[in-house]
Structures are given as C-alpha cells and as structure tokens.
Design a protein around this motif. Structure first.
Motif, short mmCIF file in Angstrom:
data_model
loop_
_atom_site.label_atom_id
_atom_site.label_comp_id
_atom_site.label_asym_id
_atom_site.label_seq_id
_atom_site.Cartn_x
_atom_site.Cartn_y
_atom_site.Cartn_z
N ALA A 52 15.31 31.01 60.77
CA ALA A 52 15.46 30.96 59.32
C ALA A 52 14.26 30.25 58.71
O ALA A 52 13.54 29.54 59.39
N LYS A 53 14.03 30.46 57.45
CA LYS A 53 12.91 29.83 56.77
C LYS A 53 13.04 28.31 56.83
O LYS A 53 14.12 27.77 56.67
N GLU A 54 11.94 27.64 57.08
CA GLU A 54 11.90 26.18 57.12
C GLU A 54 12.85 25.60 58.15
O GLU A 54 13.42 24.54 57.94
N GLY A 55 13.06 26.34 59.20
CA GLY A 55 13.96 25.83 60.22
C GLY A 55 13.19 25.19 61.36
O GLY A 55 13.18 25.68 62.47
N GLU A 56 12.54 24.06 61.08
CA GLU A 56 11.71 23.42 62.10
C GLU A 56 12.47 23.13 63.39
O GLU A 56 11.96 23.32 64.47
N LEU A 57 13.69 22.67 63.22
CA LEU A 57 14.48 22.35 64.40
C LEU A 57 14.83 23.61 65.15
O LEU A 57 14.85 23.65 66.37
N ASP A 58 15.10 24.68 64.39
CA ASP A 58 15.40 25.97 65.02
C ASP A 58 14.27 26.39 65.94
O ASP A 58 14.49 26.90 67.02
N GLU A 59 13.04 26.17 65.47
CA GLU A 59 11.89 26.63 66.25
C GLU A 59 11.78 25.85 67.56
O GLU A 59 11.58 26.44 68.62
N ALA A 60 11.93 24.54 67.46
CA ALA A 60 11.87 23.73 68.67
C ALA A 60 13.00 24.12 69.61
O ALA A 60 12.81 24.26 70.82
N GLU A 61 14.16 24.35 69.04
CA GLU A 61 15.30 24.70 69.88
C GLU A 61 15.12 26.08 70.50
O GLU A 61 15.50 26.31 71.64
N ALA A 62 14.52 26.99 69.74
CA ALA A 62 14.26 28.32 70.28
C ALA A 62 13.43 28.21 71.56
O ALA A 62 13.74 28.82 72.58
N LEU A 63 12.39 27.39 71.50
CA LEU A 63 11.52 27.23 72.68
C LEU A 63 12.27 26.50 73.79
O LEU A 63 12.15 26.84 74.96
N ASP A 64 13.05 25.49 73.40
CA ASP A 64 13.81 24.74 74.40
C ASP A 64 14.80 25.62 75.15
O ASP A 64 15.08 25.40 76.32
N THR A 65 15.39 26.60 74.45
CA THR A 65 16.40 27.42 75.11
C THR A 65 15.76 28.56 75.90
O THR A 65 16.46 29.35 76.51
N GLY A 66 14.44 28.64 75.88
CA GLY A 66 13.78 29.62 76.75
C GLY A 66 13.19 30.83 76.04
O GLY A 66 12.79 31.79 76.69
N ALA A 67 13.13 30.79 74.71
CA ALA A 67 12.47 31.89 74.00
C ALA A 67 10.96 31.77 74.24
O ALA A 67 10.45 30.69 74.50
N ASP A 68 10.26 32.90 74.19
CA ASP A 68 8.82 32.89 74.44
C ASP A 68 8.02 32.68 73.17
O ASP A 68 6.89 32.24 73.21
N ASP A 69 8.62 33.07 72.06
CA ASP A 69 7.91 32.97 70.80
C ASP A 69 8.97 33.04 69.70
O ASP A 69 10.11 33.40 69.96
N TYR A 70 8.56 32.69 68.49
CA TYR A 70 9.49 32.81 67.39
C TYR A 70 8.74 33.23 66.14
O TYR A 70 7.52 33.08 66.05
N LEU A 71 9.48 33.78 65.21
CA LEU A 71 8.90 34.25 63.96
C LEU A 71 9.84 33.81 62.86
O LEU A 71 11.05 33.95 62.99
N THR A 72 9.27 33.23 61.80
CA THR A 72 10.11 32.74 60.72
C THR A 72 10.35 33.84 59.70
O THR A 72 9.42 34.52 59.28
N LYS A 73 11.63 34.02 59.32
CA LYS A 73 11.96 34.99 58.28
C LYS A 73 11.59 34.42 56.91
O LYS A 73 11.76 33.23 56.70
N PRO A 74 11.11 35.20 55.97
CA PRO A 74 10.79 36.62 56.13
C PRO A 74 9.44 36.77 56.81
O PRO A 74 8.56 35.96 56.61
N PHE A 75 9.32 37.78 57.65
CA PHE A 75 8.09 37.93 58.42
C PHE A 75 7.39 39.22 58.08
O PHE A 75 8.00 40.14 57.54
N SER A 76 6.13 39.26 58.38
CA SER A 76 5.38 40.49 58.17
C SER A 76 5.62 41.40 59.36
O SER A 76 5.61 40.97 60.51
N TYR A 77 5.86 42.65 59.05
CA TYR A 77 6.16 43.61 60.07
C TYR A 77 4.99 43.78 61.06
O TYR A 77 5.17 43.89 62.27
N ILE A 78 3.79 43.73 60.51
CA ILE A 78 2.59 43.88 61.35
C ILE A 78 2.51 42.74 62.37
O ILE A 78 2.18 42.93 63.53
#
Ligand code: CA
Length: 222
Positions: A80-106
């Motif tokens: 989610a937008k401005e979800g700093e904790l989300d991003e750290a948690e995404a990496l902690d849970t084993g995600a390889d990368d993350y993209l913040t919504k709204p994102f550019s399709y390219i």
C-alpha cells in the motif's frame, strides 16, 4: 513465462492480466489468498505478483508459507502507499521485491523480467558471515550464541548486506532494496542505519564486519 497474480481488486487484477499477456506472459489470476496459495503451490510459476491485503490468506502469510515449504518462485509484492513497514515485512517474509501502489505498469513489467532473469535459485534458509547469522524465516539474528534484537528495517538492511557479503554495495543500492524505489528522503538515512547495525552487531563484540568504502559504499566482511 507464466505468472500468477494474486489481487482481490477485480479491475486491477483484470488490467494486470490483460497487460501482462500483451507482454507475452501467460497470466493466471487468483482473487483471494486461499486460491492464490493453492495455485502457487500446485503450478510451477516463473513469478508471483502478490497483493498484501487479501481475503482468506494475506500476502505476507502466503509468502512466508511458500518459503517455509521450500517454494522459491520469485515474488513481487504490491504494498500500500506509504507502507514503510509493509515493505520491510515483505522482504522479511521472503519476497524478492516490492512495488508501492499505485505503480507504473512499465516498472512492474521491468521488475518482473528482472526477477525472472534472476530465477528461483534456492536461497539458504540461514544467512551467515563468520559467527553472524540471520534466520529470515524466524526473523532472528545471532552473533555466536548471543541473540541480537533488530527492528524490521535493521533486519532488512542486514539481510541485504548478507546476501551481498564480500561485495561493495552503494547507498543507492541499499536505498533501492531496503527502502522504496521512490524513496526521496535524505540518503543519509542509510548511514544512520549502518551505525545502528554496528552498534548492535559489532561494537559489543569488538568486531568490525561492516566496512565503509569512502565514496563507494559498504561491504560486509565475508
Ligand atoms: Ca487488496
């Protein structure tokens, strides 16, 4: 290349499917976490695009479950937008990368291609450098037998340094991987966090594992 999109916003999911197929990706969609987890387990996808807030099983849980089960399909998490904790948690849970919504399709397509190039090589469950150990699944860090308490962001930074141990990583690399790609705050935040890590990991143990290479970046001694 086969991609699974797990996203409960129907319009976004349909848009992603259409767009990814136009780029040549065979794309399946799951509209809730339960189906998403099942499909990710059953089919050999080349990459997953995973929303976090999902009915059934949330994205963090899906990611952590797959990694626990030894499924290393590259995962791009949508935060989610401005979800700093989300991003750290995404990496902690084993995600390889993350993209913040709204994102550019390219950008999404570019990131997916990069993840697929990197492939799903199995990563060690525990990251090590000398007597320093990080267990990403359990989110625990040890220096020898001593457990070290780190915040989610400190853990994400150490994880990145350990995955690149022996290599020089620039502040920009760190910002791009540990903070959001669009982070436009003060790059000195990296220095602040490096100092915090040293104070927790090195100083109490009279070590010097995180080197500063003036003008180039940092290197974690292997
Ligand atoms: Ca959602």
């Amino acid at each position: 290349m086969r991609v699974l999109v797990v996203e409960d916003e129907k319009r976004l999911a349909a848009g992603l499917k259409k767009g990814l197929e136009a780029e040549g990706f065979a794309t399946d969609v799951a509209l809730d976490g339960t189906d998403g987890l099942w499909m990710a387990r059953e089919h050999p996808y080349d990459a997953l695009v995973l929303d976090i807030m999902l009915p059934g099983v949330n994205g963090f849980k899906i990611c952590a479950t797959l990694r626990d089960e030894g499924v290393w399909t590259p995962i791009l998490m949508l935060t989610a937008k401005e979800g700093e904790l989300d991003e750290a948690e995404a990496l902690d849970t084993g995600a390889d990368d993350y993209l913040t919504k709204p994102f550019s399709y390219i950008v999404l397509v570019a990131r997916l291609r990069a993840l697929m190039r990197r492939g799903s090589s199995e990563r060690p469950t525990v990251l090590e450098a000398g007597d320093l150990r990080l267990d990403p699944g359990a989110r625990r860090v040890f220096r020898g037998d001593a457990e070290i308490d780190l915040t989610a962001r400190e853990m994400a930074l150490l994880d990145f340094l350990l995955r690149n141990k022996g290599e020089v990583v620039s502040k920009r690399d760190i910002l791009d991987h540990v903070w959001d790609y669009d982070f436009d705050g003060d790059a000195n935040i990296v220095e602040v966090y490096i100092r915090r890590l040293r104070n927790k990991l090195d100083r109490p143990f009279e070590r010097d594992t995180i080197e500063t290479l003036r003008g180039a970046g940092y290197r974690l001694a292997p």
